[in-house]
Motif scaffolding. Structure first.
Motif, PDB file in Angstrom:
ATOM      1  N   LEU A 133       0.826  -1.208   0.000  1.00 31.43           N
ATOM      2  CA  LEU A 133       0.000   0.000   0.000  1.00 31.43           C
ATOM      3  C   LEU A 133       0.862   1.260   0.000  1.00 31.43           C
ATOM      4  O   LEU A 133       0.560   2.235  -0.693  1.00 31.43           O
ATOM      5  CB  LEU A 133      -0.914  -0.010   1.229  1.00 31.43           C
ATOM      6  N   VAL A 134       1.952   1.253   0.771  1.00 33.27           N
ATOM      7  CA  VAL A 134       2.843   2.411   0.851  1.00 33.27           C
ATOM      8  C   VAL A 134       3.581   2.632  -0.470  1.00 33.27           C
ATOM      9  O   VAL A 134       3.748   3.771  -0.922  1.00 33.27           O
ATOM     10  CB  VAL A 134       3.853   2.231   2.011  1.00 33.27           C
ATOM     11  N   LEU A 135       4.013   1.545  -1.083  1.00 33.10           N
ATOM     12  CA  LEU A 135       4.792   1.653  -2.320  1.00 33.10           C
ATOM     13  C   LEU A 135       3.924   1.884  -3.562  1.00 33.10           C
ATOM     14  O   LEU A 135       4.403   2.405  -4.563  1.00 33.10           O
ATOM     15  CB  LEU A 135       5.621   0.378  -2.529  1.00 33.10           C
ATOM     16  N   ALA A 136       2.650   1.493  -3.483  1.00 38.00           N
ATOM     17  CA  ALA A 136       1.783   1.508  -4.661  1.00 38.00           C
ATOM     18  C   ALA A 136       1.700   2.851  -5.396  1.00 38.00           C
ATOM     19  O   ALA A 136       1.753   2.872  -6.627  1.00 38.00           O
ATOM     20  CB  ALA A 136       0.373   1.040  -4.278  1.00 38.00           C
ATOM     21  N   PRO A 137       1.558   3.994  -4.689  1.00 41.11           N
ATOM     22  CA  PRO A 137       1.393   5.258  -5.437  1.00 41.11           C
ATOM     23  C   PRO A 137       2.547   5.599  -6.361  1.00 41.11           C
ATOM     24  O   PRO A 137       2.344   6.302  -7.358  1.00 41.11           O
ATOM     25  CB  PRO A 137       1.279   6.304  -4.310  1.00 41.11           C
ATOM     26  N   ALA A 138       3.741   5.098  -6.059  1.00 44.51           N
ATOM     27  CA  ALA A 138       4.898   5.444  -6.885  1.00 44.51           C
ATOM     28  C   ALA A 138       5.453   4.248  -7.644  1.00 44.51           C
ATOM     29  O   ALA A 138       6.551   4.319  -8.184  1.00 44.51           O
ATOM     30  CB  ALA A 138       5.999   6.047  -6.014  1.00 44.51           C
ATOM     31  N   THR A 139       4.700   3.148  -7.687  1.00 48.15           N
ATOM     32  CA  THR A 139       5.179   1.954  -8.376  1.00 48.15           C
ATOM     33  C   THR A 139       4.096   1.426  -9.301  1.00 48.15           C
ATOM     34  O   THR A 139       3.264   0.617  -8.901  1.00 48.15           O
ATOM     35  CB  THR A 139       5.569   0.852  -7.358  1.00 48.15           C
ATOM     36  N   PRO A 140       4.078   1.868 -10.561  1.00 40.36           N
ATOM     37  CA  PRO A 140       3.008   1.484 -11.468  1.00 40.36           C
ATOM     38  C   PRO A 140       3.121   0.063 -11.994  1.00 40.36           C
ATOM     39  O   PRO A 140       2.241  -0.400 -12.692  1.00 40.36           O
ATOM     40  CB  PRO A 140       3.154   2.484 -12.611  1.00 40.36           C
ATOM     41  N   SER A 141       4.201  -0.601 -11.649  1.00 45.02           N
ATOM     42  CA  SER A 141       4.330  -1.994 -12.037  1.00 45.02           C
ATOM     43  C   SER A 141       3.978  -2.851 -10.829  1.00 45.02           C
ATOM     44  O   SER A 141       4.775  -3.000  -9.906  1.00 45.02           O
ATOM     45  CB  SER A 141       5.764  -2.302 -12.495  1.00 45.02           C
TER      46      SER A 141
END
Length: 466
Positions: A133-141
């Motif tokens: 959840l934390v990484l999702a906004p900046a990780t489109p893969s």
């Protein structure tokens, strides 16, 4: 030495493409020959993306050549597809996610979550999903996020508790963590515009219908159904309920990593800057793609990434290539009148139904047709625009329809073991049997359809989105 190619896998795309091509004289009167033949090439390309006689980027290039060589699309129009800003947003965010992996920040965040919340198996699973959840906004893969950052953590944790499919002990803890994170990744991908490669693509298709899906609108609309979806995992319980060793293991791993490096601190700061700009984009007027370019520029200026890192990020360049081709084809189908014709035809068959019933029918069709696809992105490319057109023709509120189709472009990963990038990684680990995978995915798929269409629709109404 020549690479061996399985030419038999070309059979279906070639046969289907040729059959449709030569059926042009029998096309509906409302369609031009160009529209029908563009459809034939597009379908053949999509089928090729499913059978994959070559990597998906190579298949797309062959489709590109077919579309231009036959004169259906002129070369200037075709190459202009590579300038789509939403596709460049995807590529830029791939580079940003490389910073998380290269600096070790993604791994450190994951270990910190395990250290803080890993005393019980349930909280351990949620701590892992929390990292996603934390990484999702900046990780489109979602593949890079789930496979590159989180899966190695799950694998190490499972081995720590002697949970190994080779020993027949997968149900101790590994099966639960693998299945929970697979679904957690699908849900977090649905919650952020920049969390999965196909989301900006959906944004592009919606924009073609004059529907503006901002980063903040997407996030707010997905927030409540997304959070509720994240708390439904207790259908595949582990044998081990308590995990006191997890904290000790995380402590050891963090100790080996040492103090937070300067590169990690800079990466954290740039991530926060990008997140702030994405959230405030409607206020500042700074486009989401420009924000991603700014973040990449800062990563290069500070030395967190080198230009070689950008050049070697093959996933980004591969995605840029085949996304651009598929978007170009879908755009041409719209321009040539095929998608408007299809939308009106289907909408005509749905006359007499209320717009909500139409939306439900479309989402169910969209969701279960994913059994035919091995890529979420290919599915979105093939069907999103047409489904949105049908919804609008049937009177479904535009923004609601665009958002729901966007959300389910991630949630339909809850189907098969080949449904999306993370699926073969997590299924291939051997922790979940194929029968269990399909059975539990089917059950959770029904839950998502009911939950997002009911609570999601009500929530967006409360927000005033429609």
């Amino acid at each position: 030495m020549l690479k061996k190619i399985n030419y038999r896998k070309f059979l279906w795309p070639v046969v289907i493409g040729l059959v449709l091509w030569f059926l042009a004289p029998l096309r509906p009167a409302a369609l031009s020959i160009a529209a029908w033949r563009m459809f034939a090439i597009f379908v053949a390309t999509i089928v090729g993306c499913i059978t994959q006689p070559l990597p998906i980027g190579a298949v797309a290039i062959i489709g590109f050549v077919a579309a231009t060589l036959t004169g259906i699309v002129d070369i200037n129009t075709a190459v202009a597809g590579f300038g789509n800003s939403s596709i460049w947003l995807i590529a830029m965010a791939f580079f940003i996610s490389r910073g998380f992996i290269k600096t070790g920040l993604g791994r450190r965040i994951a270990l910190k979550f395990v250290q803080l919340f890993g005393k019980r198996t349930l909280t351990l699973a949620y701590s892992i999903i929390g990292v996603d959840l934390v990484l999702a906004p900046a990780t489109p893969s979602n593949t890079a996020r789930a496979g590159g950052v989180i899966y190695p953590i799950i694998q190490s944790l499972a081995q720590t508790f002697d949970s190994d499919p080779k020993k027949g002990t997968e149900r101790k803890i590994g099966s639960f963590l693998v299945f929970s994170e697979f679904h957690g990744d699908a849900i977090t991908s649905a919650m952020f515009l920049t969390a999965m490669a196909a989301n900006p693509l959906a944004q592009t298709f919606a924009a073609a219908k004059q529907i503006d899906l901002s980063w903040m609108t997407w996030f707010l609309a997905a927030l409540v159904p997304g959070i509720i979806s994240l708390i439904i995992y207790k259908m595949y319980p582990p044998e081990i309920k308590e995990t006191p060793n997890a904290k000790k293991w995380a402590d050891q791993e963090l100790q080996q990593m040492g103090r937070v490096s300067t590169a990690e601190k800079i990466m954290s700061l740039i991530f926060l800057i990008a997140l702030l700009l994405w959230v405030t984009g409607t206020v500042t007027g700074i486009d989401a793609t420009l924000t991603a370019f700014i973040a990449l520029g800062l990563l290069l200026l500070t030395g967190v990434l080198e230009w070689q890192d950008v050049l070697h990020e093959t996933g980004a360049w591969n995605t840029l290539t085949w996304f651009s081709v598929l978007v170009m084809m879908a755009t041409e189908l719209n321009k040539l009148g095929f998608i408007p014709w299809l939308s009106k035809t289907i909408a005509g068959e749905l006359k007499g139904f209320s717009w909500f019933v139409v939306l439900v029918i479309l989402i169910i069709t969209y969701f279960y047709s994913h059994y035919l696809f091995a890529s979420s992105t290919a599915h979105v490319s093939a069907m999103y625009a047409a489904m949105l057109g049908v919804a609008l023709a049937a009177g479904v509120p535009g923004t609601l329809a665009a958002l729901m189709l966007g959300f389910f472009g991630n949630l339909f990963a809850s189907t098969t073991h080949y449904s999306s990038g993370p699926a073969p990684i997590y299924f291939g680990s051997g922790y979940v049997k194929q029968t269990d995978w399909w059975r539990m995915n089917f059950i959770l798929g029904l839950v998502y359809i009911v939950l997002w269409l009911s609570i999601g629709t009500i929530w967006t109404k409360i927000l005033g989105i429609w």
